[in-house]
Design an enzyme around this catalytic site. Structure first.
Site, short mmCIF file in Angstrom:
data_model
loop_
_atom_site.label_atom_id
_atom_site.label_comp_id
_atom_site.label_asym_id
_atom_site.label_seq_id
_atom_site.Cartn_x
_atom_site.Cartn_y
_atom_site.Cartn_z
N ASP A 51 -35.49 -26.29 -17.65
CA ASP A 51 -35.68 -24.91 -18.08
C ASP A 51 -34.85 -23.97 -17.21
O ASP A 51 -35.22 -23.66 -16.07
CB ASP A 51 -37.17 -24.56 -17.99
CG ASP A 51 -37.46 -23.10 -18.33
OD1 ASP A 51 -36.54 -22.40 -18.79
OD2 ASP A 51 -38.61 -22.68 -18.14
N GLU A 130 -19.18 -22.41 10.67
CA GLU A 130 -20.00 -22.61 11.86
C GLU A 130 -21.32 -21.88 11.64
O GLU A 130 -21.48 -20.71 12.01
CB GLU A 130 -19.30 -22.07 13.10
CG GLU A 130 -17.93 -22.68 13.36
CD GLU A 130 -17.19 -21.99 14.50
OE1 GLU A 130 -17.81 -21.14 15.19
OE2 GLU A 130 -16.00 -22.26 14.69
N GLU A 132 -24.91 -20.81 12.28
CA GLU A 132 -25.92 -20.73 13.33
C GLU A 132 -27.31 -20.62 12.71
O GLU A 132 -27.46 -20.22 11.56
CB GLU A 132 -25.63 -19.53 14.23
CG GLU A 132 -24.29 -19.63 14.94
CD GLU A 132 -23.85 -18.33 15.59
OE1 GLU A 132 -22.93 -18.38 16.42
OE2 GLU A 132 -24.41 -17.27 15.24
N GLU A 212 -27.20 -21.75 21.17
CA GLU A 212 -26.42 -20.54 20.98
C GLU A 212 -26.92 -19.43 21.90
O GLU A 212 -27.83 -19.61 22.70
CB GLU A 212 -26.42 -20.10 19.51
CG GLU A 212 -25.13 -20.45 18.75
CD GLU A 212 -23.91 -19.76 19.32
OE1 GLU A 212 -24.05 -18.77 20.09
OE2 GLU A 212 -22.78 -20.21 19.01
N GLU A 220 -26.28 -24.13 17.16
CA GLU A 220 -25.14 -24.33 16.26
C GLU A 220 -24.77 -25.80 16.28
O GLU A 220 -24.74 -26.43 17.34
CB GLU A 220 -23.95 -23.48 16.72
CG GLU A 220 -22.71 -23.61 15.84
CD GLU A 220 -21.58 -22.72 16.31
OE1 GLU A 220 -20.45 -23.23 16.47
OE2 GLU A 220 -21.82 -21.51 16.53
N HIS A 269 -19.16 -18.09 11.24
CA HIS A 269 -17.71 -17.97 11.32
C HIS A 269 -17.09 -19.06 10.44
O HIS A 269 -17.46 -20.24 10.56
CB HIS A 269 -17.23 -18.13 12.77
CG HIS A 269 -17.96 -17.25 13.74
ND1 HIS A 269 -18.21 -17.61 15.04
CD2 HIS A 269 -18.49 -16.01 13.58
CE1 HIS A 269 -18.86 -16.65 15.65
NE2 HIS A 269 -19.05 -15.67 14.79
N ARG A 339 -12.61 -12.40 19.98
CA ARG A 339 -13.78 -12.63 19.14
C ARG A 339 -14.44 -11.35 18.65
O ARG A 339 -15.42 -11.39 17.91
CB ARG A 339 -14.80 -13.50 19.89
CG ARG A 339 -14.40 -14.97 19.95
CD ARG A 339 -15.34 -15.78 20.81
NE ARG A 339 -15.18 -17.21 20.58
CZ ARG A 339 -14.20 -17.95 21.08
NH1 ARG A 339 -13.27 -17.38 21.83
NH2 ARG A 339 -14.13 -19.24 20.82
N GLU A 358 -9.82 -17.66 10.95
CA GLU A 358 -11.27 -17.66 11.15
C GLU A 358 -11.82 -16.30 10.71
O GLU A 358 -11.44 -15.27 11.26
CB GLU A 358 -11.62 -17.92 12.61
CG GLU A 358 -13.13 -17.92 12.87
CD GLU A 358 -13.47 -17.99 14.35
OE1 GLU A 358 -14.67 -18.04 14.67
OE2 GLU A 358 -12.54 -17.96 15.19
N ARG A 360 -14.92 -13.97 10.65
CA ARG A 360 -16.05 -13.99 11.58
C ARG A 360 -17.28 -13.22 11.13
O ARG A 360 -18.34 -13.33 11.73
CB ARG A 360 -15.60 -13.47 12.95
CG ARG A 360 -14.61 -14.41 13.63
CD ARG A 360 -14.21 -13.93 15.01
NE ARG A 360 -15.31 -13.76 15.93
CZ ARG A 360 -15.91 -14.75 16.59
NH1 ARG A 360 -15.52 -16.01 16.41
NH2 ARG A 360 -16.90 -14.50 17.42
#
Length: 470
Positions: A51, A130, A132, A212, A220, A269, A339, A358, A360
């Site tokens: 369904d 990645e 977390e 982390e 992580e 990330h 970062r 990457e 982030r």
């Protein structure tokens, strides 16, 4: 695997049940099980009915019949069930037309991969998230017209240093100091190893695991990159394994982006690269060893980031993490190593094979198939239209003055802002029919009706702290 190989694999492992899984619109795995004796090779063509009106964000009740067609390449024995159970991820089709269902997130990801091949730019899209998460000992929450609350507890929580635990052994990571002390402060080493070993049992390649930054069990586990659809599948296994191992230890795991006030939230990330015939397309002689195509890809991602957030950060809670001046990268700029930028070029290796972008700002509350596909489509739009990403921002963005930041755009401040951005900017997602207009419209209306409006209508507990005595 072929259907015959799946049947042989199941018999080898003495399967007694077959569990069929697929993803609903918001991103939660759904399933139903059938006895193995009711399953045969014809099932890979005939599928099984269910369904569709009972699945969030899918079909109205007057057009509710759907089929799930198991994908033989996803066959795996479930590591948690008491009876041996063969697990298969399925694709959703219309039982009348046999056409694939446009709102099936896995189908969106399959179309995204096909689109890249159709353009001739590449034949493989690698994704490395990645994700977390937190592991807590207790979670209580409730909401009604006359009250609302949540209460979290963790033996690792720094707030428990004064609690009578008979005995309290201390070793609780302070706020923002969980990255990454050894045991006994890190109490989850063995649990993460158990999670990692089970992930390896189901065919996932794991690179490392660690505690982390936040107190109270933030962690992580890093998966090795994989092709887009495969990584969408793996992210679902990843969440399933973490939650079930935590429960096995009488604990609870969550991928909610910001469960704790005053400490880091959980991000995801996401590393992205495009390859063709075994060669990386993002390696070159431009900034940080990137190619021209990679620079344009970053331009596309930065241009569309506010709209992307509606898919990569799709909860109202996501924007408790994406707050200027705190840990999450809200400023839409790129940099190598830095970062605090929304896009980063990792510099751990100078190998051309390691060159990637990457992204982030995403978080693990997202529907992985849709989020990965949307980021790819933004990158492809940047390459196609040669979108310049501008100059890199290699300074610590959090230390810049308001004057220095005035020309740097930022992520939306709320889910409503992100949905408004997606409303205005989604043509890039429609290319190749990867996302359809119906998918975009349905996503926006579902999020507004079921998440934005319910939060907007309810008083927040902290408002009583601020305003009750007015």
């Amino acid at each position: 695997m072929s259907p015959k190989e799946v049947m042989d694999y199941a018999k080898k492992h003495s399967a007694r049940m077959v569990d069929l899984r697929f993803l609903d619109f918001p991103g939660i795995w759904q399933h139903f099980s059938i006895p193995f004796q009711e399953f045969d090779e014809d099932a890979f063509d005939d599928g099984f009915g269910f369904d569709g009106s009972s699945i969030r964000g899918w079909m109205p009740i007057n057009a509710s019949d759907m089929l799930v067609i198991p994908d033989p390449d996803t066959a795996m024995m479930d590591p948690f069930t008491e009876e041996p159970t063969l697990t298969l991820i399925g694709n959703i089709v219309d039982p009348m037309t046999r056409e694939k269902f446009s709102r099936d997130p896995r189908y969106i990801a399959q179309k995204a991969e096909d689109f890249v091949k159709f353009t001739g730019l590449g034949d493989t899209v690698f994704i490395g998230p990645e994700a977390e998460y937190f592991v807590f000992d207790d979670i209580r929450y409730d909401s009604a017209p006359h009250f609302g609350f949540h209460h979290i507890d963790s033996v690792e929580g720094i707030w428990n240093t004064g609690k009578e635990e008979k005995p309290n052994l201390g070793y609780k990571p302070r706020h923002k100091e969980g990255y990454f002390p050894v045991p006994p402060t890190d109490t989850f080493q063995d649990m993460r190893t158990e999670m990692t070993e089970i992930m390896q049992q189901v065919g996932m390649r794991i690179e490392c695991h660690h505690h982390e930054v936040a107190t109270a069990g933030q962690a992580e586990i890093d998966m090795r990159f994989a092709p887009l659809v495969q990584m969408g599948d793996q992210l679902m296994w990843f969440k399933y394994i973490i939650k079930n191992v935590a429960r096995r230890h009488n604990k609870t795991a969550t991928f909610m982006p910001k469960p704790l006030f005053g400490d880091n939230g959980s991000g995801m990330h996401t590393h992205l690269s495009i390859w063709n015939k075994g060669e990386p397309l993002f390696a070159g002689d431009r900034y940080a060893g990137l190619s021209e195509s990679a620079m344009f890809a970053m331009g596309g991602i930065l241009k569309h980031s506010r709209a992307l957030c509606a898919l990569t950060n799709p909860t109202t809670n996501s924007y408790k993490r994406l707050v200027p001046g705190y840990e999450a990268p809200v400023n839409l700029a790129y940099s190598s190593q830095n970062r605090s930028a929304a896009l980063r070029i990792p510099m751990y290796s100078t190998s051309p094979q390691a060159k990637r972008i990457e992204i982030r700002y995403p978080d693990p509350s997202c529907n992985g198939y849709m989020a990965f596909s949307a980021m790819l489509m933004a990158a492809m739009d940047g390459i196609e239209n040669r979108i310049n990403p501008g100059e890199p921002l290699d300074k610590d963005i959090y230390s810049l003055s308001p004057e220095e930041l005035k020309d740097v755009p930022s992520t939306p401040a709320s889910l409503e802002e992100a949905l408004e951005a997606l409303e205005k900017d989604h043509e890039f997602l429609l290319k190749g029919d990867v996302f359809t207009q119906d998918v975009i419209d349905s996503w926006i209306s579902y999020k507004r009706e079921h998440e934005v409006d319910p939060i907007r209508l309810r008083p927040h507990p902290y408002e009583f702290m601020l305003y009750y005595d007015i």
